[in-house]
Design a protein around this motif. Structure first.
Motif, PDB file in Angstrom:
ATOM      1  N   LEU A 118       0.863  -1.185   0.000  1.00 34.21           N
ATOM      2  CA  LEU A 118       0.000   0.000   0.000  1.00 34.21           C
ATOM      3  C   LEU A 118       0.890   1.222   0.000  1.00 34.21           C
ATOM      4  N   CYS A 119       0.527   2.219  -0.785  1.00 30.89           N
ATOM      5  CA  CYS A 119       1.316   3.456  -0.775  1.00 30.89           C
ATOM      6  C   CYS A 119       0.409   4.638  -0.473  1.00 30.89           C
ATOM      7  N   LEU A 120       0.777   5.399   0.547  1.00 34.52           N
ATOM      8  CA  LEU A 120       0.074   6.640   0.860  1.00 34.52           C
ATOM      9  C   LEU A 120       0.844   7.753   0.157  1.00 34.52           C
ATOM     10  N   THR A 121       0.266   8.282  -0.919  1.00 36.22           N
ATOM     11  CA  THR A 121       0.948   9.330  -1.694  1.00 36.22           C
ATOM     12  C   THR A 121       0.404  10.682  -1.263  1.00 36.22           C
ATOM     13  N   ILE A 122       1.270  11.487  -0.668  1.00 40.04           N
ATOM     14  CA  ILE A 122       0.831  12.750  -0.068  1.00 40.04           C
ATOM     15  C   ILE A 122       1.682  13.893  -0.613  1.00 40.04           C
ATOM     16  N   SER A 123       1.021  14.802  -1.358  1.00 41.95           N
ATOM     17  CA  SER A 123       1.787  15.902  -1.955  1.00 41.95           C
ATOM     18  C   SER A 123       0.951  17.173  -1.914  1.00 41.95           C
ATOM     19  N   GLY A 124       1.460  18.201  -2.608  1.00 44.84           N
ATOM     20  CA  GLY A 124       0.734  19.471  -2.650  1.00 44.84           C
ATOM     21  C   GLY A 124      -0.531  19.379  -3.487  1.00 44.84           C
ATOM     22  N   ILE A 176      10.197   4.282   3.038  1.00 45.84           N
ATOM     23  CA  ILE A 176      10.198   5.733   2.841  1.00 45.84           C
ATOM     24  C   ILE A 176      11.293   6.057   1.829  1.00 45.84           C
ATOM     25  N   PRO A 177      10.950   6.696   0.699  1.00 43.24           N
ATOM     26  CA  PRO A 177      12.028   6.988  -0.268  1.00 43.24           C
ATOM     27  C   PRO A 177      12.985   8.051   0.257  1.00 43.24           C
ATOM     28  N   LYS A 178      14.164   8.103  -0.345  1.00 46.38           N
ATOM     29  CA  LYS A 178      15.104   9.167   0.002  1.00 46.38           C
ATOM     30  C   LYS A 178      14.426  10.507  -0.254  1.00 46.38           C
ATOM     31  N   PHE A 179      14.806  11.506   0.522  1.00 51.72           N
ATOM     32  CA  PHE A 179      14.144  12.817   0.450  1.00 51.72           C
ATOM     33  C   PHE A 179      14.035  13.352  -0.985  1.00 51.72           C
ATOM     34  N   GLU A 180      15.128  13.254  -1.761  1.00 51.03           N
ATOM     35  CA  GLU A 180      15.105  13.842  -3.118  1.00 51.03           C
ATOM     36  C   GLU A 180      14.153  13.118  -4.069  1.00 51.03           C
ATOM     37  N   ASN A 225       2.910  -4.510   3.883  1.00 51.39           N
ATOM     38  CA  ASN A 225       3.993  -3.733   3.267  1.00 51.39           C
ATOM     39  C   ASN A 225       3.437  -2.340   3.014  1.00 51.39           C
ATOM     40  N   ILE A 226       3.955  -1.365   3.747  1.00 55.46           N
ATOM     41  CA  ILE A 226       3.355  -0.029   3.694  1.00 55.46           C
ATOM     42  C   ILE A 226       4.413   1.012   3.314  1.00 55.46           C
ATOM     43  N   ALA A 227       4.075   1.821   2.296  1.00 50.33           N
ATOM     44  CA  ALA A 227       5.016   2.826   1.801  1.00 50.33           C
ATOM     45  C   ALA A 227       4.380   4.219   1.838  1.00 50.33           C
ATOM     46  N   ILE A 228       5.212   5.230   1.904  1.00 55.32           N
ATOM     47  CA  ILE A 228       4.713   6.600   1.735  1.00 55.32           C
ATOM     48  C   ILE A 228       5.508   7.258   0.610  1.00 55.32           C
ATOM     49  N   ALA A 229       4.873   8.224  -0.059  1.00 56.43           N
ATOM     50  CA  ALA A 229       5.539   8.904  -1.168  1.00 56.43           C
ATOM     51  C   ALA A 229       4.986  10.316  -1.289  1.00 56.43           C
ATOM     52  N   GLY A 230       5.644  11.158  -2.098  1.00 57.71           N
ATOM     53  CA  GLY A 230       5.180  12.535  -2.304  1.00 57.71           C
ATOM     54  C   GLY A 230       5.866  13.504  -1.355  1.00 57.71           C
TER      55      GLY A 230
END
Ligand code: KG4
Ligand code: ZN
Length: 334
Positions: A129-135, A293-297, A263-268
């Motif tokens: 699962l991916c929680l994609t959180i952005s502007g 959690i992806p690298k900041f960049e 398996n839990i991921a976040i992105a954005g």
């Protein structure tokens, strides 16, 4: 196999080059012009993309130490995003692919945020699962394969990044305010102020009601004390941040249980938030999740994630022709 990727959906002009699944370059030009307007001005974003795109591509080719003739495919963000901004990248990518006589690959920006997890190890196993959180977006995505994703929940109004930025604006902070709220919150008490609750059915989110609630809360307190914000900045930021993160995790927990996925991921961009990161780690331990959690960049907008998504499409020979155009409302799975 060498793929060049172009990202121009919002206010970052970026180009990346991937060889097989190894990233060789990821150049990002951030448009500072929007800061003084307190938000992204679409027309200025398009103009800045026009100015930045060719230098960014040159820089990527130089850093990757390749020749233009080594490129096997050109990929680009087709959507979602700002129409004028997307058009700059789309038009350039089409001409570039035609000039090089190589295939053209369209990429969905939201799918690419999810696939940012595959740029480096550790890579999540499927399904996750991916929680994609952005502007611009707040989505819960079930990912069964790199090219098989389903949105199982999303915001019905504002994105969480937008809520961070608009709350920051109410506090008199600069744009983008999300990182500033994060900074002040580090020194504050997250339980100092009680903010209103919002209830949205199923796995969806709503952030516009809470934004109005924060406005009302500030107006009420400013009536009694003109210095309320200045005197309580850290506590206000910590309380707002806790509220947003509580809202995000309530539905993430519900989704994980409903789908039976650990398996839990976040992105954005908002995945850069320190409370989001801490909460993912602590809830992850409590729930027995494997967290990513992806690298900041690779959290904020970048072309490396577009290149990664394009790689999977290249493998399946999913190419598009010159009739393709930008799609500002492009949906996952479309
Ligand atoms: O993914 P992104 O770079 O661009 C979009 O596609 O929207 O996300 C930008 C958003 C902005 O709203 C910004 O305020 C937010 O991410 N953001 C943060 C943090 N860093 C970036 N929000 C809260 N805390 C942060 N540390
Ligand atoms: Zn984005």
């Amino acid at each position: 196999m060498v793929i060049i990727a172009i990202e121009s959906s919002c206010d970052e002009t970026s180009a990346a080059i991937i060889k097989d699944d190894k990233l060789l370059a990821n150049i990002i030009a951030t448009q500072e012009i929007h800061h003084k307007y307190g938000g992204v001005v679409p027309e200025l974003a398009s103009r800045a993309h026009q100015q930045n795109l060719i230098p960014v591509i040159h820089q990527a080719i130089k850093e990757a130490k390749i020749q233009k003739s080594d490129i096997n495919a050109v990929s680009f963000t087709r959507g979602p995003g700002l129409l004028g901004a997307l058009l700059v990248g789309t038009s350039f990518a089409k001409s570039f692919a035609q000039g090089l006589d190589v295939p053209l690959i369209e990429v969905n920006h939201m799918e690419a945020h999810v696939l940012a997890h595959f740029i480096n190890e550790p890579r999540p196993d499927f399904p996750f699962l991916c929680l994609t959180i952005s502007g611009g977006h707040t989505q819960l995505v079930r990912v069964d394969a790199p090219t098989n994703m389903t949105v199982i929940g999303e915001t019905i109004d504002d994105a969480v990044g937008e809520a961070f930025d608009k709350s920051a604006k109410l506090l008199g902070l600069d744009y983008p305010g999300g990182p500033l709220i994060d900074k002040y919150a580090k020194e504050g008490n997250p339980d100092a102020f009680e903010l209103p609750n919002t209830n949205v059915p199923e796995l969806n989110y709503s952030f516009s009601g809470i934004k109005t609630g924060i406005r009302t809360f500030l107006i009420k307190n400013l009536r009694n004390n003109e210095q309320f914000i200045q005197e309580n900045m850290n506590d206000i930021c910590a309380s707002i941040q806790k509220k947003f993160v509580d809202m995000l995790f309530k539905k993430l927990l519900k989704a994980a249980k409903q789908e039976g996925i650990k398996n839990i991921a976040i992105a954005g961009g908002v995945a850069a938030n320190s409370e989001v990161r801490n909460r993912l780690k602590s809830v992850g331990v409590e729930q027995g999740w494997e967290t990513f959690i992806p690298k900041f960049e690779y959290c904020t907008d970048n072309a490396a994630m577009i290149a990664m998504a394009a790689k999977y499409k290249f493998d399946k020979k999913e190419f598009v022709d010159q009739s393709i155009s930008a799609d500002p409302r492009m949906k996952i799975g479309s």
